[in-house]
Design an enzyme around this catalytic site. Structure first.
Site, short mmCIF file in Angstrom:
data_model
loop_
_atom_site.label_atom_id
_atom_site.label_comp_id
_atom_site.label_asym_id
_atom_site.label_seq_id
_atom_site.Cartn_x
_atom_site.Cartn_y
_atom_site.Cartn_z
N LYS A 24 161.97 1.60 47.55
CA LYS A 24 161.12 1.81 46.40
C LYS A 24 160.12 0.67 46.20
O LYS A 24 159.16 0.79 45.48
CB LYS A 24 162.00 1.89 45.13
CG LYS A 24 163.03 2.99 45.16
CD LYS A 24 164.01 2.81 43.96
CE LYS A 24 165.14 3.79 44.10
NZ LYS A 24 166.21 3.49 43.10
N GLY A 25 160.39 -0.44 46.87
CA GLY A 25 159.66 -1.68 46.57
C GLY A 25 158.15 -1.63 46.78
O GLY A 25 157.42 -2.40 46.17
N GLU A 38 154.85 -2.20 53.01
CA GLU A 38 156.17 -2.69 52.61
C GLU A 38 156.00 -3.81 51.59
O GLU A 38 154.99 -4.52 51.60
CB GLU A 38 156.92 -3.16 53.87
CG GLU A 38 158.21 -3.92 53.66
CD GLU A 38 159.32 -3.12 52.99
OE1 GLU A 38 159.04 -2.42 52.01
OE2 GLU A 38 160.48 -3.26 53.41
N ASP A 39 156.97 -3.97 50.71
CA ASP A 39 156.83 -4.99 49.66
C ASP A 39 156.94 -6.42 50.20
O ASP A 39 156.12 -7.27 49.90
CB ASP A 39 157.85 -4.76 48.53
CG ASP A 39 159.29 -4.62 49.00
OD1 ASP A 39 159.54 -4.67 50.23
OD2 ASP A 39 160.18 -4.48 48.14
N ASP A 88 161.55 -10.28 54.54
CA ASP A 88 162.46 -11.37 54.20
C ASP A 88 163.23 -11.72 55.48
O ASP A 88 162.71 -12.42 56.34
CB ASP A 88 163.36 -10.85 53.06
CG ASP A 88 164.31 -11.88 52.50
OD1 ASP A 88 163.94 -13.06 52.42
OD2 ASP A 88 165.44 -11.52 52.13
N LYS A 129 158.12 -13.78 53.42
CA LYS A 129 159.02 -14.91 53.12
C LYS A 129 159.54 -15.43 54.46
O LYS A 129 160.66 -15.17 54.86
CB LYS A 129 160.17 -14.42 52.24
CG LYS A 129 160.69 -15.47 51.28
CD LYS A 129 162.03 -15.08 50.71
CE LYS A 129 161.96 -14.23 49.47
NZ LYS A 129 163.31 -13.86 48.97
N PHE A 159 163.97 -15.87 44.87
CA PHE A 159 164.14 -14.44 44.72
C PHE A 159 163.02 -13.88 43.85
O PHE A 159 162.88 -14.20 42.68
CB PHE A 159 165.52 -14.06 44.18
CG PHE A 159 165.77 -12.60 44.42
CD1 PHE A 159 166.16 -12.17 45.69
CD2 PHE A 159 165.55 -11.67 43.43
CE1 PHE A 159 166.33 -10.81 45.95
CE2 PHE A 159 165.74 -10.32 43.68
CZ PHE A 159 166.13 -9.89 44.94
N ASP A 209 162.48 -5.64 42.93
CA ASP A 209 163.51 -5.57 41.90
C ASP A 209 164.60 -6.60 42.09
O ASP A 209 164.80 -7.14 43.18
CB ASP A 209 164.18 -4.19 41.92
CG ASP A 209 165.13 -4.04 43.12
OD1 ASP A 209 164.66 -4.22 44.25
OD2 ASP A 209 166.32 -3.76 42.90
N ARG A 235 160.87 -3.99 38.46
CA ARG A 235 159.82 -3.42 39.33
C ARG A 235 158.53 -3.16 38.56
O ARG A 235 157.44 -3.16 39.11
CB ARG A 235 160.27 -2.06 39.90
CG ARG A 235 161.43 -2.12 40.86
CD ARG A 235 161.60 -0.76 41.53
NE ARG A 235 162.91 -0.59 42.12
CZ ARG A 235 163.28 -1.05 43.32
NH1 ARG A 235 162.41 -1.72 44.04
NH2 ARG A 235 164.48 -0.84 43.79
P1 IMP Z 1 164.65 -7.76 54.81
O1 IMP Z 1 165.66 -8.83 54.54
O2 IMP Z 1 163.40 -8.31 55.45
O3 IMP Z 1 165.24 -6.62 55.62
O4 IMP Z 1 164.23 -7.17 53.42
C1 IMP Z 1 164.88 -6.05 52.93
C2 IMP Z 1 164.40 -5.59 51.60
O5 IMP Z 1 165.02 -6.46 50.67
C3 IMP Z 1 162.92 -5.66 51.29
O6 IMP Z 1 162.27 -4.50 51.68
C4 IMP Z 1 162.96 -5.78 49.79
O7 IMP Z 1 163.04 -4.50 49.20
C5 IMP Z 1 164.21 -6.55 49.55
N1 IMP Z 1 163.91 -7.98 49.30
C6 IMP Z 1 163.88 -8.99 50.16
N2 IMP Z 1 163.58 -10.16 49.56
C7 IMP Z 1 163.41 -9.84 48.26
C8 IMP Z 1 163.06 -10.61 47.09
O8 IMP Z 1 162.81 -11.82 47.11
N3 IMP Z 1 162.99 -9.91 45.92
C9 IMP Z 1 163.22 -8.57 45.84
N4 IMP Z 1 163.53 -7.81 46.90
C10 IMP Z 1 163.63 -8.45 48.10
MG MG Z 2 162.11 -2.72 50.10
#
Ligand code: IMP
Ligand code: MG
Length: 181
Positions: free
Chosen positions: A45-46, A101-102, A105, A134, A155, A162, A168
Site C-alpha cells: 500500500k505504501g 515503490e515507497d 530498505d 535507505k 523509521f 506506515d 500513511r
Molecule cells: P524492504 O526491506 O526493502 O524489502 O522494504 C519492505 C517494505 O517495508 C517497503 O516496501 C515498505 O513498505 C516497508 N518499509 C521499509 N522501511 C520502512 C520505513 O522506514 N517506514 C515504513 N515502511 C518501511
Molecule cells: Mg511497501
C-alpha cells in the site's frame, strides 16, 4: 516507540519538497518515454501517494496497475520473505514498465519484484522508481533506477508509509521520535 501519536512525528520532508522532487522525476520520465506507452505499477500500500502524484505529472499514454507485496517480519524489520498478490494476473509482455515503490530498505521487496518480472515476463523496458532510498539498511544487491530522496536509518512514516498501518495519510514525510517510554 509510541504506538499511534501523530504529534510525535518529526518532519523530514515537507509536502512541497516531495511534490517538487516528484515533478522533477516526472519530467525525466516524460523525456525518456516521449510518446511511448507506459504501464505504471504501484506496490500497495505504501506507494499510493507517490504513485498518484507521479501519475498526475506524466504526459505519455499511461495505464496503471497495482500489486500487493508483503514482506513478513516485525513492524520495522523485513524477514526477507516476500509474498505477492495478483502479480500473475498482469500482462506485462512488450510493455514499458515503471514500478513505483515507497522505499527501498533491506531491498528484499524490490529484488523480489524485479526478479519476478524478469523471470515471468518479457517487457519492452523496465525501470524501478522509489520515493525513498535507505541505503544504509541494504541486505541484498539492488538499486532503484530513480529515487527521489536518500533517507537516514530512521523509521519513516507519512506520504503512504506506515507504522502498524497508521500514518500513511500524513501529507509529509517524517520519523517517529523515540521517547524511551
Ligand atoms: P524492504 O526491506 O526493502 O524489502 O522494504 C519492505 C517494505 O517495508 C517497503 O516496501 C515498505 O513498505 C516497508 N518499509 C521499509 N522501511 C520502512 C520505513 O522506514 N517506514 C515504513 N515502511 C518501511
Ligand atoms: Mg511497501
Amino acid at each position: 516507540m509510541n504506538r499511534v501519536d501523530y504529534e510525535n512525528v518529526k518532519m523530514l520532508l515537507s509536502e512541497a519538497q516531495i511534490q517538487n522532487k516528484i515533478l522533477e522525476l516526472a519530467e525525466v520520465l516524460n523525456k525518456e518515454y516521449q510518446n511511448e506507452e507506459v504501464c505504471l505499477i504501484g506496490i500497495l500500500k505504501g506507494s499510493i501517494m507517490f504513485m498518484t502524484e507521479l501519475a498526475k505529472r506524466l504526459r505519455m499514454p499511461l495505464t496503471m496497475e497495482f500489486v500487493r507485496l508483503s514482506s513478513y517480519g516485525s513492524n520495522t524489520n523485513s524477514s526477507g520473505k516476500v509474498d505477492a498478490l495478483n502479480m500473475s494476473l498482469l500482462d506485462l509482455n512488450d510493455k514499458n514498465i515503471i514500478i513505483a515503490e515507497d522505499i527501498i530498505d533491506s531491498g528484499y521487496t524490490a529484488k523480489f519484484i524485479v526478479d519476478y518480472i524478469n523471470n515471468n515476463y518479457n517487457p519492452k523496458s523496465f525501470k524501478f522508481c522509489a520515493l525513498l532510498n535507505k541505503k544504509a539498511r541494504r541486505e541484498v544487491d539492488i538499486e532503484a533506477d530513480y529515487y527521489c530522496f536518500e533517507v537516514d536509518n530512521k523509521f519513516i512514516v507519512g506520504y503512504g508509509l506506515d507504522y502498524d498501518g497508521y500514518y500513511r495519510n500524513l501529507p509529509y514525510i517524517g520519523y517517529i521520535e523515540e521517547t524511551g517510554k
